[in-house]
Write a protein that holds these residues in place. Structure first.
Motif, PDB file in Angstrom:
ATOM      1  N   HIS A   1       1.448  -0.938 -15.522  1.00 41.08           N
ATOM      2  CA  HIS A   1       0.782  -0.822 -16.826  1.00 41.08           C
ATOM      3  C   HIS A   1      -0.196   0.344 -16.849  1.00 41.08           C
ATOM      4  N   GLY A   2      -0.174   1.175 -15.844  1.00 36.08           N
ATOM      5  CA  GLY A   2      -1.044   2.357 -15.860  1.00 36.08           C
ATOM      6  C   GLY A   2      -1.348   2.947 -14.502  1.00 36.08           C
ATOM      7  N   PRO A   3      -1.946   2.159 -13.593  1.00 37.62           N
ATOM      8  CA  PRO A   3      -2.427   2.768 -12.343  1.00 37.62           C
ATOM      9  C   PRO A   3      -1.353   3.477 -11.526  1.00 37.62           C
ATOM     10  N   ILE A   4      -0.088   3.150 -11.724  1.00 38.51           N
ATOM     11  CA  ILE A   4       0.944   3.781 -10.900  1.00 38.51           C
ATOM     12  C   ILE A   4       0.967   5.302 -11.112  1.00 38.51           C
ATOM     13  N   ALA A   5       0.404   5.746 -12.242  1.00 41.68           N
ATOM     14  CA  ALA A   5       0.322   7.190 -12.504  1.00 41.68           C
ATOM     15  C   ALA A   5      -0.538   7.895 -11.458  1.00 41.68           C
ATOM     16  N   LEU A   6      -1.409   7.142 -10.785  1.00 40.42           N
ATOM     17  CA  LEU A   6      -2.271   7.753  -9.764  1.00 40.42           C
ATOM     18  C   LEU A   6      -1.513   8.079  -8.473  1.00 40.42           C
TER      19      LEU A   6
END
Ligand code: M6R
Length: 619
Positions: free
Chosen positions: A511-516
């Protein structure tokens, strides 16, 4: 955890008070809410004791100098039974005319039963401590046998729990008798003088020759002899060794920092927090809570309020308390709770968690909760501190003083106390899980040994930390009870190594953090045990695959025997197996060790990181 010192020298020698006071100063890190000494001279035992720091005792002794003595014992206290008052400070007296004095470290689990027995026989007590029970029993045995060692042997065989006891008697001025069970005691061997201490720091200024005792042993020291026996009376020998530490290292138990020492104190912090919480049938008994069973049974909602690491302890406990009691638990950062218009009434239980008992944000939250009519329980490590005083009841953790700014042993003790509270509430409500309480308590009793085992296998974690000294960002993932542990791992790294670190719920990744995730990004993943319900183990293994595929360097914390993680892990750190809800007591340990060693590799001040205070006493 308290500090204990004993000294016996030649009769012409009158330095006992100085030796004991110096020892107490070196042991103050073990407890500092009150202190006292007993001196044997002129056929009498003289005692002086004061609540507060050692300086209060020093002032009292300066105002009223005791008679010179060759034998003395001393104590610096971290309260467990009875608040930090002059009366509860050690030594405690026993026997006719108070001829005997005792200092004690530990918890005597069956002291209620023994005290009732003595009360029925007309003995009067002057304190609320478990120690005074031992002192009274010893005084009586000494009257009966006239032999302090035999008296000690008779008494220790009646005691349950963990204890180190030191006793002196007016009629035996040249000796100190000491006993230990699950609590520390070392003998210092001098030339014409001998010493006792909770650890070698107590006497390091005088001798480096020491004697280690086994469990369940009694030692009698005179100026020129030491004699060791087992509790069953058979002769024994201690193990002699040379102390190679300097005085500063001795206070830290030979570790380089207080934090490292406190990480290694964790088996005791958990074990001691469990002591005295069940009766002989295994039922949980929390007499100390002093809230009626009716009131507690009526609770229909629980808030946990705390800050920092203590809040993560609360988040960890939420899963267990809800599971066992079926009461909804909301965990709120204390400073958010105070100003968020919480929904609270007289059936709401607000549990605050605080090591220091002085955190202003938590205190304000407790006061606010009380003003709204809630029932308040404080889980706290510091007797006599403000938050327990402002709460309806308190359940103390028994971690001993935590000196390092970064909280470690207090955290595992807080989780343990929350489990005890959760199981007790389940027992009161007669919930299905009340039946499991005994099994859970039995498993909790095994946790100290498992933590000990884990601490013995941290070499690779230390190496990884050293290799990562230049790392700029570390991510931590966990699910269910592993989620707050991931956040705690990140907090430890932020405060100790000043590295950007984030803890996420593994399910939230996509839902978002994987972009890091970028090539080489280090990610710690706390993996639930393979038996965790709802296939959570499998789901986390999938999360590891997802981030590995995107270049992450995966450092996986998994249970022994969990082979499913191996193909996707750059590193596997093993923890002993446990049931899913208790796993946090283990998985947090490598994360603490990692942060400590990364901070050390960067040459930073581990015990006092920049910008931080141990106790945050402003809002
Ligand atoms: O004394 P408390 O437990 O109330 O302290 C709460 C936090 O300030 C404390 O846990 C803090 O987060 C620690 N430095 C964490 O290591």
């Amino acid at each position: 955890m308290c500090g204990i010192v004993g000294y016996v020298g030649p009769s012409a020698d009158t330095k006992a008070l100085d030796v004991v006071m110096e020892g107490l100063a070196r042991l103050e890190y073990r407890g500092y809410d009150s202190a006292g000494v007993a001196l044997v001279a002129g056929g009498q035992v003289e005692t002086e004791k004061r609540a507060g720091k050692l300086v209060n005792l020093q002032e009292a002794l300066a105002a009223h100098a005791p008679a010179p003595a060759a034998t003395a014992i001393g104590h610096t206290r971290w309260a467990t039974h009875g608040g930090p008052t002059d009366g509860n400070a050690h030594p405690h007296r026993g026997g006719p005319e108070g001829k005997l004095a005792v200092v004690h470290n530990g918890i005597i689990e069956n002291f209620h039963a023994l005290k009732n027995e003595l009360l029925a026989e007309g003995v009067t007590f002057t304190s609320e401590t478990d120690t005074e029970v031992a002192a009274q029993l010893l005084g009586r045995e000494m009257e009966a046998t006239g032999d302090l060692t035999e008296a000690m042997r008779a008494v220790v065989n009646r005691l349950e729990g963990a204890f180190t006891l030191l006793a002196v008697h007016a009629d035996a001025p040249d000796r100190i008798v000491a006993a230990r069970r699950n609590s520390p005691l070392v003998v210092g061997l001098g030339d014409g003088e001998n010493f006792l201490g909770s650890d070698v720091a107590a006497f390091i200024g005088y001798t480096r020759h020491a004697l280690e005792l086994d469990q369940d042993q009694i030692v009698t020291i005179t100026p020129t002899s030491h004699e060791v026996i087992n509790f069953d009376g058979t002769p024994a020998e201690g193990k002699a060794y040379e102390v190679t530490w300097d005085a500063a290292a001795a206070e830290k138990g030979g570790y380089a920092t207080f934090m490292e020492k406190e990480i290694h104190d964790q088996p005791h912090a958990v074990g001691d927090t469990l002591l005295g919480r069940t009766d002989e049938t295994g039922r949980l008994v929390l007499d100390e809570l002093r809230i009626s069973e009716e009131q507690l049974s009526a609770v229909d909602r629980i808030y946990v309020v705390a800050c920092g690491t203590a809040a993560y302890a609360g988040m960890t406990a939420k899963y267990a308390i809800e599971h066992w009691t079926r009461i909804p638990v909301e965990v709120s950062l204390a400073h958010e709770f105070r100003y968020c218009d919480p929904i609270v009434d007289d059936r709401t239980l607000v549990v605050s968690i605080s090591q220091s008992g002085e955190t202003m944000d938590t205190l304000m939250a407790v006061k606010h909760a009380r003003s709204l009519g809630a029932l308040t329980i404080s889980i706290c490590n510091t007797h006599g501190s403000t938050i327990p005083r402002e709460s309806d009841a308190v359940l103390y953790t028994h971690a001993g003083p935590e000196i390092a700014v970064a909280s470690t042993k207090a955290f595992v003790a807080q989780i343990t106390a929350c489990y005890v509270l959760g199981l007790y509430l389940a027992q009161l409500r007669g919930e299905t899980y009340a039946d499991d309480a005994k099994a859970v308590m039995a498993e909790l009793q095994q946790m100290p040994a498992k933590i000990e085992e884990l601490l013995g296998s941290m070499d690779r974690v230390k190496e990884i930390a050293r290799f990562m000294a230049d790392t700029r960002s570390v991510l931590f993932l966990g699910r269910n009870v592993g989620y707050p542990i991931a956040m705690e791992g990140a907090l430890k790294l932020k405060e100790l190594a000043y590295i950007h670190a984030e803890g996420f719920a593994a399910g939230e990744l996509k839902h978002g953090p994987i972009a890091l995730i970028d090539a080489g990004q280090p990610v710690f993943i706390v993996v639930p045990g393979p038996d965790t319900p709802h296939d959570l183990h499998k789901k986390v293994v999938s999360n590891i695959q997802e981030i590995r595929a995107r270049g992450a360097r995966t450092i996986v914390i998994a249970e022994q025997g969990d082979e499913d993680v191996v193909p996707f892990a750059d590193e596997v750190i093993r923890v002993p197996r446990s049931s899913p809800l208790l796993q946090p007591l283990l998985t947090v340990v490598p994360l603490q060790v990692f942060a400590l060693h990364l901070s050390t590799a960067k040459g930073l001040d581990v015990d006092q990181p920049r910008n931080l205070a141990k106790s945050v006493t402003v809002e």
